[in-house]
Scaffold this motif. Structure first.
Motif, PDB file in Angstrom:
ATOM      1  N   PHE A  62       0.792  -1.231   0.000  1.00  0.00           N
ATOM      2  CA  PHE A  62       0.000   0.000   0.000  1.00  0.00           C
ATOM      3  C   PHE A  62       0.826   1.283   0.000  1.00  0.00           C
ATOM      4  N   PHE A  63       2.077   1.191  -0.449  1.00  0.00           N
ATOM      5  CA  PHE A  63       2.899   2.376  -0.697  1.00  0.00           C
ATOM      6  C   PHE A  63       3.182   2.412  -2.187  1.00  0.00           C
ATOM      7  N   GLU A  64       2.893   3.547  -2.816  1.00  0.00           N
ATOM      8  CA  GLU A  64       3.061   3.651  -4.260  1.00  0.00           C
ATOM      9  C   GLU A  64       4.489   3.299  -4.654  1.00  0.00           C
ATOM     10  N   ALA A  65       4.617   2.452  -5.679  1.00  0.00           N
ATOM     11  CA  ALA A  65       5.927   1.968  -6.083  1.00  0.00           C
ATOM     12  C   ALA A  65       6.109   2.125  -7.583  1.00  0.00           C
ATOM     13  N   GLY A  66       7.284   2.553  -7.974  1.00  0.00           N
ATOM     14  CA  GLY A  66       7.625   2.654  -9.378  1.00  0.00           C
ATOM     15  C   GLY A  66       8.797   1.752  -9.721  1.00  0.00           C
ATOM     16  N   ILE A  67       9.016   0.744  -8.900  1.00  0.00           N
ATOM     17  CA  ILE A  67      10.127  -0.179  -9.118  1.00  0.00           C
ATOM     18  C   ILE A  67       9.618  -1.441  -9.804  1.00  0.00           C
ATOM     19  N   ALA A  68      10.527  -2.194 -10.368  1.00  0.00           N
ATOM     20  CA  ALA A  68      10.163  -3.455 -11.001  1.00  0.00           C
ATOM     21  C   ALA A  68       9.727  -4.447  -9.921  1.00  0.00           C
ATOM     22  N   ILE A  69       8.551  -5.022 -10.093  1.00  0.00           N
ATOM     23  CA  ILE A  69       7.995  -5.969  -9.125  1.00  0.00           C
ATOM     24  C   ILE A  69       8.419  -7.376  -9.505  1.00  0.00           C
TER      25      ILE A  69
END
Length: 181
Positions: A62-69
């Motif tokens: 629930f924290f916005e992420a812009g990293i590769a999952i």
């Protein structure tokens, strides 16, 4: 669920979206300008998602992420589609894709190992260790990934080495403290 992710050998958010209803990877094909992926370099690290044509947000716990999952430390995936996600969070009009990471468990100790092999010398090794330090009070969980993947072109590769740590403490009867890194 973790079982579904393992049964279909899903390693990334792009793999997961292929099995989700009304969702697709946003390849910027709906943009009216020149190919932005080409202009800014084709090395895009994050995966953009669309739900029924609208952009969706991606979050990690629930924290916005812009990293590769990557799924090596993914416990489960939650999809909140539509404008309802705007009312109760920071999601886009298309919805919210939340990835819940693996957390330490106080119930049992275990060791898990997963190996995957494929074409172009692709190999992937994951380890999942949960250790109870103080029964019912303190537990530690370690997740690791080592991946080497090549392609038919010299620059076409996907190598990755990652690690994640989770600590769970139950200092008082109704209080749980969870730390992840």
């Amino acid at each position: 669920t973790p079982e579904f992710l393992a049964d279909f050998s899903m390693n990334s958010l792009a793999d997961i979206v292929a099995y989700a209803p009304n969702m697709q990877i946003d390849m910027l094909d709906s943009s009216a300008d020149a190919n932005p992926a080409f202009l800014s370099g084709s090395d895009l690290r994050d995966t953009r998602v669309r739900v029924r044509g609208l952009s969706a947000s991606t979050a990690l716990d629930f924290f916005e992420a812009g990293i590769a999952i990557d799924t090596y430390n993914t416990e489960r995936l939650e999809l909140s589609s539509g404008p309802n996600s705007i009312l109760f969070g920071f999601g886009s009009a298309g919805g919210l894709v939340n990835i819940a990471t693996k957390r330490a468990q106080l119930t049992r100790s275990f060791l898990g190992w997963r190996t995957q092999a494929g074409q172009w010398r692709f190999n992937r090794h994951e380890i999942d260790i949960n250790q109870i330090i103080l029964p019912g009070k303190l537990a530690l969980r370690l997740n690791g990934l080592l991946q080497n993947g090549g392609g038919w072109r010299q620059w076409d590769f996907n190598d990755s080495s990652r690690g994640a740590v989770s600590l769970r403490a139950l200092p008082w009867k109704n209080t749980t403290v969870i730390g992840t890194m």
